[in-house]
Design an enzyme around this catalytic site. Structure first.
Site, short mmCIF file in Angstrom:
data_model
loop_
_atom_site.label_atom_id
_atom_site.label_comp_id
_atom_site.label_asym_id
_atom_site.label_seq_id
_atom_site.Cartn_x
_atom_site.Cartn_y
_atom_site.Cartn_z
N THR A 236 -7.95 7.61 10.84
CA THR A 236 -8.42 8.66 9.64
C THR A 236 -9.35 9.73 10.03
O THR A 236 -10.00 9.79 10.90
CB THR A 236 -9.18 7.71 8.41
OG1 THR A 236 -10.00 8.72 7.88
CG2 THR A 236 -10.36 6.88 9.43
N ASP A 237 -9.30 10.71 9.48
CA ASP A 237 -10.12 11.81 9.59
C ASP A 237 -11.64 11.52 9.37
O ASP A 237 -12.63 12.24 9.93
CB ASP A 237 -9.94 13.07 8.71
CG ASP A 237 -9.95 12.28 7.20
OD1 ASP A 237 -9.10 11.57 6.81
OD2 ASP A 237 -10.56 12.82 6.42
N TRP B 271 -6.47 12.05 3.44
CA TRP B 271 -6.35 12.46 1.97
C TRP B 271 -4.93 11.94 1.76
O TRP B 271 -4.41 12.86 1.20
CB TRP B 271 -6.45 13.76 1.90
CG TRP B 271 -7.91 14.43 2.01
CD1 TRP B 271 -9.01 13.90 2.68
CD2 TRP B 271 -8.52 15.60 1.36
NE1 TRP B 271 -9.99 14.70 2.86
CE2 TRP B 271 -9.79 15.88 1.91
CE3 TRP B 271 -7.91 16.57 0.60
CZ2 TRP B 271 -10.52 16.65 1.66
CZ3 TRP B 271 -8.84 17.63 0.36
CH2 TRP B 271 -10.06 17.76 0.92
N LYS C 84 -12.70 2.14 11.55
CA LYS C 84 -11.56 2.60 11.92
C LYS C 84 -11.54 3.00 13.59
O LYS C 84 -10.65 2.76 14.13
CB LYS C 84 -10.92 3.61 10.91
CG LYS C 84 -10.72 3.36 9.50
CD LYS C 84 -9.46 2.46 9.37
CE LYS C 84 -8.17 3.00 9.75
NZ LYS C 84 -7.23 2.08 9.56
N GLY D 227 0.80 -1.25 -0.01
CA GLY D 227 -0.10 -0.03 0.00
C GLY D 227 0.83 1.12 0.09
O GLY D 227 2.02 1.24 -0.10
N ALA E 38 -5.03 -1.85 5.93
CA ALA E 38 -6.29 -1.66 6.27
C ALA E 38 -7.27 -1.79 4.99
O ALA E 38 -6.75 -1.90 4.03
CB ALA E 38 -6.45 -0.13 6.66
N TYR F 232 -16.58 2.53 6.87
CA TYR F 232 -15.23 2.53 6.98
C TYR F 232 -14.78 3.36 8.07
O TYR F 232 -14.07 2.90 8.82
CB TYR F 232 -14.67 3.25 5.54
CG TYR F 232 -13.38 3.68 5.66
CD1 TYR F 232 -12.22 2.85 5.66
CD2 TYR F 232 -12.82 4.84 5.77
CE1 TYR F 232 -10.96 3.09 5.68
CE2 TYR F 232 -11.75 5.43 6.02
CZ TYR F 232 -10.63 4.23 5.86
OH TYR F 232 -9.31 4.76 5.92
N ASP G 170 -2.45 -11.75 7.51
CA ASP G 170 -3.84 -11.53 6.84
C ASP G 170 -4.77 -10.88 7.97
O ASP G 170 -5.27 -11.68 8.73
CB ASP G 170 -4.46 -12.94 6.33
CG ASP G 170 -5.68 -12.52 5.58
OD1 ASP G 170 -6.16 -11.49 5.60
OD2 ASP G 170 -6.31 -13.48 4.96
N LEU G 171 -5.05 -9.70 7.73
CA LEU G 171 -5.91 -9.15 8.86
C LEU G 171 -7.30 -9.66 8.87
O LEU G 171 -8.04 -9.02 9.91
CB LEU G 171 -5.93 -7.62 8.76
CG LEU G 171 -4.45 -6.77 8.86
CD1 LEU G 171 -4.43 -5.26 8.88
CD2 LEU G 171 -3.54 -7.66 9.79
N1 LIG Z 1 -5.81 6.63 1.93
C1 LIG Z 1 -6.46 7.48 2.49
O1 LIG Z 1 -6.86 8.65 1.95
C2 LIG Z 1 -6.34 7.40 3.88
C3 LIG Z 1 -6.80 8.72 4.78
C4 LIG Z 1 -6.48 8.58 5.93
C5 LIG Z 1 -6.10 7.53 6.86
N2 LIG Z 1 -5.88 6.43 6.00
C6 LIG Z 1 -5.08 5.09 6.90
O2 LIG Z 1 -3.74 5.23 6.79
C7 LIG Z 1 -3.50 3.64 6.49
C8 LIG Z 1 -2.74 3.46 5.18
O3 LIG Z 1 -3.49 3.71 4.15
P1 LIG Z 1 -2.96 3.76 2.57
O4 LIG Z 1 -3.43 4.84 1.77
O5 LIG Z 1 -1.72 3.67 2.72
O6 LIG Z 1 -3.82 2.34 2.30
P2 LIG Z 1 -3.70 1.57 0.83
O7 LIG Z 1 -2.91 2.26 -0.11
O8 LIG Z 1 -4.98 1.33 0.27
O9 LIG Z 1 -2.99 0.08 1.27
C9 LIG Z 1 -3.76 -0.78 2.10
C10 LIG Z 1 -2.78 -1.89 2.32
O10 LIG Z 1 -3.44 -2.72 3.33
C11 LIG Z 1 -3.24 -4.09 2.90
N3 LIG Z 1 -4.57 -5.07 3.37
C12 LIG Z 1 -5.94 -4.81 3.00
N4 LIG Z 1 -6.43 -5.92 3.36
C13 LIG Z 1 -5.66 -6.57 4.01
C14 LIG Z 1 -5.72 -7.90 4.85
N5 LIG Z 1 -6.94 -8.33 4.97
N6 LIG Z 1 -4.77 -8.46 5.37
C15 LIG Z 1 -3.43 -7.68 5.16
N7 LIG Z 1 -3.27 -6.60 4.48
C16 LIG Z 1 -4.15 -5.87 4.13
C17 LIG Z 1 -3.26 -4.12 1.27
O11 LIG Z 1 -2.77 -5.30 0.77
P3 LIG Z 1 -3.32 -5.69 -0.62
O12 LIG Z 1 -2.05 -5.05 -1.71
O13 LIG Z 1 -2.92 -7.03 -0.58
O14 LIG Z 1 -4.63 -5.18 -1.20
C18 LIG Z 1 -2.32 -2.79 1.30
O15 LIG Z 1 -1.07 -3.09 1.47
C19 LIG Z 1 -4.72 2.95 6.57
O16 LIG Z 1 -4.84 2.72 8.11
C20 LIG Z 1 -5.84 3.84 6.16
O17 LIG Z 1 -7.06 3.56 6.93
C21 LIG Z 1 -5.77 6.37 4.55
#
Ligand SMILES: NC(=O)c1ccc[n+]([C@@H]2O[C@H](COP(=O)([O-])OP(=O)(O)OC[C@H]3O[C@@H](n4cnc5c(N)ncnc54)[C@H](OP(=O)(O)O)[C@@H]3O)[C@@H](O)[C@H]2O)c1
Length: 297
Positions: free
Chosen positions: A100-101, A149, A128, A10, A59, A124, A35-36
């Protein structure tokens, strides 16, 4: 120091692995390794990995799909962080988690502080928040970092979507009544590296002082529309051929989505600055770094 990083495929997990690899031994855990969606199997996997620190950016992040997959989202974002936190607390292993926000309802215009009431609008966001609560209940040495974001030069995110659409279409219609701070994954990784550089004992003290919760985002604010404009301007400046001629501001009500998003995603950064001594760069500065990566590929 053995640092377990989840979600390495991710945005944040990938940036953390790259940022920390010179300073620590990274145990890079993808979905196959941890695996979460199977929280019961987590303690045995962690026993085998034997980390000194755990960082969990993995996540279930599909905000709209979560409305149809509530049980899975709750398991991955709620139950699994709880299982990790209990394992870590029992062994005094520091645990950094991300939230997250979207735990907020987006009312008002003031930046959200860590102790403001969380009232998620979506499944979602609720999942969280459930993770935050599970971690707090486990106790131990933990820090939940709420960010907003998130984007990066690679991956599936707003920047990449706007770039693709701007290459294909003359007009983009982008929501103008949601305000927040676009935050790049490398910015987050830099802040985490900074937090870790204090050493494990300082880390315990600071996590406790922070009550296990801190907001981290780029400085400043913009709307989704403003962010899209900055992306298109930046891509054009770097010579990318684009079809887009107009970016039309629309209301969130004109862009129906399965899950509601907060209108006000501003995060107060006072605790981050006061307790951790971290002042993040403005969002425009972090965007330049990601656009440069795209242009130099
Ligand atoms: N993206 C946003 O805008 C945002 C905003 C605020 C907070 N956040 C938080 O910031 C954190 C990082 O977000 P990100 O944007 O880096 O997320 P991301 O790019 O969507 O990556 C999610 C990661 O979680 C893995 N994952 C999903 N389901 C899983 C499972 N069952 N077991 C193990 N791994 C799993 C995915 O693996 P696969 O590649 O195998 O699917 C991927 O590596 C998260 O906690 C998210 O909630 C994100």
């Amino acid at each position: 120091m053995r640092v377990l990083v989840t979600g390495v495929t991710g945005q944040v997990g990938g940036a953390l692995g790259a940022r920390l690899r010179d300073e620590a031994t990274i145990i890079a855990a993808d979905r196959a390794a941890l695996d979460l969606a199977a929280p019961h199997a987590i303690p045995a996997a962690l026993d085998r990995m034997a980390p000194d620190i755990i960082i969990n950016p993995a996540a279930y992040t599909a905000v709209d799909e979560a409305e149809d997959e509530r049980e899975l989202a709750m398991r991955v974002n709620g139950k699994a962080p709880g299982a990790i936190a209990r394992w870590a607390a029992a062994r005094a292993v520091p645990f950094i988690h991300f939230s997250t926000d979207y735990v907020f309802d987006g009312s008002g215009t003031k930046p959200w502080r860590e102790d403001d009431p969380a009232r998620p609008l979506s499944t979602y966001g609720a999942s969280k928040l459930a993770g935050e609560n599970e971690i707090r209940a486990a106790g131990g040495c933990f820090l939940v970092i709420r960010t907003s974001w998130v984007y990066a030069a690679q991956g599936d995110n707003f920047l990449r979507t706007i770039m693709r659409l701007a290459q294909e279409r003359k007009e983009l219609r982008v929501v103008a009544d949601q305000v927040g701070a676009p935050t790049s994954a490398p910015l987050i990784a830099d802040a985490v590296a900074n937090i870790l550089s204090a050493g494990v004992e300082n880390l315990r003290r600071r996590f406790a002082q922070a009550g296990g919760l801190v907001h981290l985002a780029a400085r400043g604010e913009t709307s989704r529309h403003g962010f899209a404009g900055a992306i298109v301007d930046g891509l054009r400046l770097r010579g990318l051929p684009l079809a887009v001629e107009r970016i039309t501001p629309i209301g969130a009500a004109d862009y129906p989505a399965r899950a509601a998003r907060p209108r006000n995603s501003r995060l107060d950064l006072g605790r981050l600055e006061n307790l951790f001594g971290i002042t993040p760069p403005p969002w425009q500065e972090a965007l330049v770094a990601e656009l440069d990566k795209i242009a130099h590929r």
